[in-house]
Design a protein around this motif. Structure first.
Motif, PDB file in Angstrom:
ATOM      1  N   UNK A 171       0.415   4.343  -2.711  1.00  0.00           N
ATOM      2  CA  UNK A 171       0.407   5.782  -2.444  1.00  0.00           C
ATOM      3  C   UNK A 171       1.507   6.501  -3.250  1.00  0.00           C
TER       4      UNK A 171
ATOM      5  N   UNK B 184      -5.694  16.329   7.177  1.00  0.00           N
ATOM      6  CA  UNK B 184      -4.650  15.487   6.579  1.00  0.00           C
ATOM      7  C   UNK B 184      -5.258  14.647   5.452  1.00  0.00           C
ATOM      8  N   UNK B 185      -4.392  14.228   4.538  1.00  0.00           N
ATOM      9  CA  UNK B 185      -4.868  13.414   3.416  1.00  0.00           C
ATOM     10  C   UNK B 185      -4.217  12.037   3.429  1.00  0.00           C
ATOM     11  N   UNK B 186      -5.054  10.999   3.231  1.00  0.00           N
ATOM     12  CA  UNK B 186      -4.553   9.621   3.236  1.00  0.00           C
ATOM     13  C   UNK B 186      -3.983   9.241   1.878  1.00  0.00           C
ATOM     14  N   UNK B 187      -4.843   8.826   0.949  1.00  0.00           N
ATOM     15  CA  UNK B 187      -4.358   8.350  -0.350  1.00  0.00           C
ATOM     16  C   UNK B 187      -4.522   9.395  -1.458  1.00  0.00           C
TER      17      UNK B 187
ATOM     18  N   UNK C 234       0.824  -1.209   0.000  1.00  0.00           N
ATOM     19  CA  UNK C 234       0.000   0.000   0.000  1.00  0.00           C
ATOM     20  C   UNK C 234       0.863   1.266   0.000  1.00  0.00           C
ATOM     21  N   UNK C 235       2.052   1.155   0.551  1.00  0.00           N
ATOM     22  CA  UNK C 235       2.968   2.293   0.503  1.00  0.00           C
ATOM     23  C   UNK C 235       3.344   2.603  -0.953  1.00  0.00           C
TER      24      UNK C 235
ATOM     25  N   UNK D  33     -15.773   7.317   6.033  1.00  0.00           N
ATOM     26  CA  UNK D  33     -14.349   7.140   6.341  1.00  0.00           C
ATOM     27  C   UNK D  33     -13.557   6.786   5.080  1.00  0.00           C
ATOM     28  N   UNK D  34     -14.097   5.872   4.275  1.00  0.00           N
ATOM     29  CA  UNK D  34     -13.422   5.529   3.011  1.00  0.00           C
ATOM     30  C   UNK D  34     -13.291   6.766   2.119  1.00  0.00           C
TER      31      UNK D  34
ATOM     32  N   UNK E 250      -9.039  13.940   6.314  1.00  0.00           N
ATOM     33  CA  UNK E 250      -9.506  13.640   7.675  1.00  0.00           C
ATOM     34  C   UNK E 250      -9.012  14.747   8.591  1.00  0.00           C
TER      35      UNK E 250
ATOM     36  N   UNK F 262     -10.600   9.071   3.386  1.00  0.00           N
ATOM     37  CA  UNK F 262      -9.246   8.526   3.246  1.00  0.00           C
ATOM     38  C   UNK F 262      -8.763   8.436   1.820  1.00  0.00           C
ATOM     39  N   UNK F 263      -9.686   8.207   0.878  1.00  0.00           N
ATOM     40  CA  UNK F 263      -9.265   8.024  -0.514  1.00  0.00           C
ATOM     41  C   UNK F 263      -9.376   9.293  -1.344  1.00  0.00           C
TER      42      UNK F 263
ATOM     43  N   UNK G 148      -7.547  15.883  11.970  1.00  0.00           N
ATOM     44  CA  UNK G 148      -6.779  15.386  13.118  1.00  0.00           C
ATOM     45  C   UNK G 148      -6.493  16.603  13.990  1.00  0.00           C
TER      46      UNK G 148
END
Lengths: 305, 305
Positions: free
Chosen positions: B87, B131-134, B83-84, B115-116, B124, B119-120, B126
């Motif tokens: 990204x 912040x951004x996930x993917x 998954x790293x 949540x999905x 989100x 994140x995608x 914090x």
């Protein structure tokens, strides 16, 4: 795998699963601040807070229940850092002897489902070595693509003695939009249920199949029919508590032998300290509030069985 | 977002998307051995090989096409390490100006889909920071849970100018098992298509909606009907090439204006050097083989439009 789950349900006398679905809003301020202090208000800080929160809850309840169900979305939303804690949570729970149900609802065309199955339940071959990605015991699966999207998961379960719960009738308010539509006089979810029985027929592990079904607690009339339609299929039942399902609603998910279902509660357990009923524990003792909520939930469910 | 995709389709004259769905068996021996040499036959070694492979392919084709579609399962199977690289691939493609369609087929109850989506596609919160996930541009989504499972994705698209492709009719052999079943005389996928139109009605971005649909290339008769049923919905069309869909099959996915669809090919592009047709490039020049296969695919599709 399903026979191991049943063993643990019997030994704990608790057909209950704790949903480890942490939201930052569930986590007490003192835990959040400590993590933000160490890692900043970052994905890493959020992930650390989730990990500290999970660990305290697991330490407080692990001896009362057979299984946990981490919802991967709640980790995935924090990207790599969140997923790293998902994996750490799985490993920690397995070391405690808990059965881990990965709530991922994956499903795709055959070759893609095979990759998901390998990464979540099985192993991937890297050169001469077999490696494991997330390594949960059981996984939830989405059936919209039909047999060739589900079969790769079943194959890995057969090879590795693991288990599935395929979505049949979900607990959410709009689940009926497609799932309840009538096809030749029967709702879609019953047709899906027929397929789940078919997919699981070769995967019996004792009296039940390793291929189970997700059947929401919020639609008791439907559970009653599905229970009869799929006597050898274990049900994972979401929707108890916060989503509105009561113990009375749940009883139809069980067979006469008192088996056949495991009931999940997420918010009701992990954010128990926020409820009026458990407020006296205080945010400092959120783990103990979770423990009491599990004890109460187990009593509530056993009461109707 | 869909207007940006259309701009790029016009400027490249290529309604084509490259599916970055690496399997280790697609990766030439010399790439694999170098990564295993550095990181061992481990998840890290596999992830490094995928990254080197992706990078070479992206460098070879980025100027020819508007978009790429990494299939997250192919990364997820290698756990955190995989998954790293998912990204890293997203970030690299976005820096090259490519639109990135995350092929994740997520979908769950409302709070989980939220949540999905965060994140995608979105962000989100914090503490005081977002912040951004993917952080992909567009995402594929599974509709089995109904409106409250899809709406959170639409909301994030509206807030962030991003896009979706909701599964309507998938390209796999067993897609008809549920999707083709008749409900009041019409197949399930047409009912899903109606909902996709409804979900996307408030998300227009120029002539098309940011809420698109996945419509497999392998069922041309069905595409013809869906094209008429959803005139303002962009189609993501998998199944071209390796899965058996031909350019002739595809033409019904397009509107009269030559727009309305983007066709994906995965194996046909990224493993081109393995095909008889491109064998002369040799495994050392797998990137150039991919480039030639993109040029051929674009010509093939433009030929029928």
């Amino acid at each position: 795998m399903i026979s191991q789950l049943i063993e643990k349900i019997k030994s704990t006398n608790a057909p209950v699963c704790a949903g480890l679905d942490p939201m930052l809003s569930y986590i007490p301020e003192h835990v959040l601040l400590k993590s933000y202090d160490s890692f900043g208000e970052t994905l890493e800080g959020a992930a650390d807070a989730i990990w500290q929160f999970n660990k305290e809850i697991i330490d407080s309840i692990w001896d009362l229940i057979p299984a946990v169900k981490p919802q991967i979305a709640m980790y995935e939303q924090f990207g790599i850092e969140g997923l790293t804690v998902y994996k750490k949570t799985i490993q920690y729970c397995r070391r405690k002897g808990l059965i881990v149900i990965g709530d991922a609802k994956r499903g795709d065309i055959g070759s893609t489902s095979a990759a998901y199955a390998a990464g979540h339940l099985g192993q991937v071959q890297v050169g001469s070595k077999a490696c494991r990605g997330f390594d949960v015991d059981m996984l939830t699966v989405n059936p919209y693509m039909g047999t060739d999207g589900v079969k790769p998961f079943v194959d890995v379960c057969d090879a590795e003695d693991k288990g599935l719960f395929v979505l049949v009738k979900t607990s959410n308010p709009s689940s009926g939009e497609f799932q309840d539509r009538l096809i030749d006089g029967r709702p879609l979810y019953e047709w899906v249920a027929d397929k789940v029985v078919e997919w699981g027929a070769q995967s019996m592990d004792g009296a039940y199949s390793n291929v189970g079904a997700v059947v929401g607690a919020t639609y008791p009339e439907m559970s009653k029919i599905l229970r009869k339609q799929m006597p050898d299929t274990y049900f994972l039942v979401p929707g108890y508590g916060a989503q509105g399902g009561t113990a009375e609603d749940l009883k139809y998910c069980f067979n006469q032998d008192g088996l056949g279902a495991i009931v999940n509660s997420s918010r009701g357990i992990i954010a128990a300290y926020k409820q009026e009923k458990y407020k006296s524990f205080g945010p400092e003792n959120f783990g103990q509030a979770s423990r009491q909520s599990v004890l109460d939930m187990v009593a509530d469910i056993n009461n109707v069985l």
